[in-house]
Design a protein around this motif. Structure first.
Motif, short mmCIF file in Angstrom:
data_model
loop_
_atom_site.label_atom_id
_atom_site.label_comp_id
_atom_site.label_asym_id
_atom_site.label_seq_id
_atom_site.Cartn_x
_atom_site.Cartn_y
_atom_site.Cartn_z
N LEU A 108 0.83 -1.21 0.00
CA LEU A 108 0.00 0.00 0.00
C LEU A 108 0.86 1.25 0.00
O LEU A 108 1.91 1.30 0.64
N PHE A 114 -8.02 4.43 1.57
CA PHE A 114 -7.85 3.15 0.91
C PHE A 114 -6.99 2.22 1.77
O PHE A 114 -7.29 1.03 1.93
N ASN A 115 -5.92 2.76 2.36
CA ASN A 115 -5.08 1.95 3.24
C ASN A 115 -5.88 1.35 4.38
O ASN A 115 -5.74 0.17 4.71
N ALA A 118 -8.12 -1.48 3.20
CA ALA A 118 -7.34 -2.66 2.83
C ALA A 118 -6.78 -3.36 4.06
O ALA A 118 -6.76 -4.60 4.13
N ILE A 126 -4.66 -3.64 -6.69
CA ILE A 126 -4.49 -2.29 -7.23
C ILE A 126 -4.29 -2.39 -8.74
O ILE A 126 -3.34 -3.04 -9.21
N CYS A 133 -4.00 4.92 -10.43
CA CYS A 133 -4.24 3.56 -9.96
C CYS A 133 -5.64 3.49 -9.35
O CYS A 133 -6.14 4.48 -8.80
N GLY A 135 -7.82 1.22 -6.63
CA GLY A 135 -7.76 0.20 -5.59
C GLY A 135 -9.07 -0.56 -5.50
O GLY A 135 -10.16 0.01 -5.68
N SER A 154 -14.29 -0.04 -5.01
CA SER A 154 -13.19 0.61 -5.74
C SER A 154 -13.04 2.06 -5.31
O SER A 154 -14.02 2.74 -4.98
N GLU A 155 -11.82 2.52 -5.31
CA GLU A 155 -11.52 3.94 -5.09
C GLU A 155 -10.13 4.23 -5.64
O GLU A 155 -9.33 3.31 -5.87
N GLU A 156 -9.86 5.50 -5.86
CA GLU A 156 -8.56 5.87 -6.38
C GLU A 156 -7.47 5.51 -5.39
O GLU A 156 -7.62 5.70 -4.18
N ALA A 157 -6.36 4.98 -5.89
CA ALA A 157 -5.21 4.64 -5.07
C ALA A 157 -4.02 5.47 -5.54
O ALA A 157 -3.98 5.96 -6.67
#
Length: 273
Positions: A108, A114-115, A118, A126, A133, A135, A154-157
């Motif tokens: 990560l 996002f972290n 996860a 990812i 990216c 996630g 889903s979300e931006e990573a």
């Protein structure tokens, strides 16, 4: 999101990364990849945040029906197959695996939201695209008494590349840890516990077509060691024995997770063998 321990042990993200990368590398087709992923994790639905990057009203780029956010033309859910097809059109080149725990966010690089998701799930995938990216964090999708699937949130990573070991480095680390932990556990008296060397004779998982032989070997061994870790039992041990064994198993868990990530990324290494 609330996950039980059985879902934290789920190979959903590993399957997505493994079979997804085999598809992206041209070794298999999308249908075969998704069939294998859903054979492991159950039918997949992706929860998509509203975004200008998502397909227009009523269908994905692959023509699949979607659920939509009321009052907008942006879908909120897509079947996993359609979502992957859309990412490929958008320029997806690879999938990375994250197997984090509290204090060790392996794979990560952010953002914090996002972290956190996860780490709570114990896993994530990812998707790497041009300049961004995406996630994907799995959670159980249970409907009624019999339906068991996976809902991918889903979300931006962050686009930052995580500091991860090569396959060769991870294999050496795993071997060293196995020897050290087996020796440490041999010195813990009490009822016999599952030990790392027990994993050498147990069956292990296999990777998708296109992965090098060393990756298959490392993935199979790390999968067997994961079973050893799950079967660890504190019953019949003193407080001191529990502490000694816990420290040894944490070291092994660290090496196992790094080996699993390295094995699943090996298809991306130019000279993995």
């Amino acid at each position: 999101m609330h996950l039980d321990s059985s879902h934290r042990d789920s190979p959903a993200s590993a399957a997505l990364v493994c079979w997804g990368n085999a598809w992206l590398a041209g070794h298999i087709g999308l249908d075969e990849a998704v069939d294998h992923i859903e054979r492991t994790a159950g039918p997949g639905i992706v929860a998509c945040p509203p975004s200008d990057d998502l397909p227009p009203r009523g269908s994905s780029a692959s023509g699949s029906p979607t659920s939509e956010l009321p009052g907008t033309s942006r879908p909120t859910e897509l079947p996993l197959r359609a979502f992957l097809a859309d990412l490929r059109v958008d320029g997806m080149t690879a999938l990375r695996l994250a197997l984090p725990v509290a204090g060790d966010p392996l794979g990560l690089t952010g953002p914090p939201s996002f972290n956190s998701a996860a780490i709570e799930a114990g896993q994530a995938a990812i998707a790497v695209l041009r300049g961004r990216c995406v996630g994907l964090v799995p959670e159980p999708d249970r409907r009624g008494s019999s339906y068991r699937g996976t809902r991918w949130v889903s979300e931006e990573a962050a686009v930052t590349i995580p500091d991860l070991p090569s396959l060769a480095e991870a294999e050496r680390e795993l071997s060293t840890s196995m020897s050290a932990v087996t020796e440490a556990l041999a010195g813990v008296e009490g009822p016999r516990q599952a030990r790392p060397d027990d994993a050498l004779s147990a069956p292990g998982d296999t990777l998708a077509p296109g992965y090098p032989a060393r990756a298959h070997r490392v993935a199979a061994l790390s999968a067997r060691l994961s079973v050893v870790l799950r079967l660890a039992d504190d019953r019949g041990l003193t407080t001191g024995q529990v502490a000694a064994r816990g420290e040894a198993l944490r070291r092994l868990d660290h090496a196992v997770r790094r080996a699993q990530v390295a094995a699943h990324h090996a298809i991306l290494e130019p000279r993995a063998s």
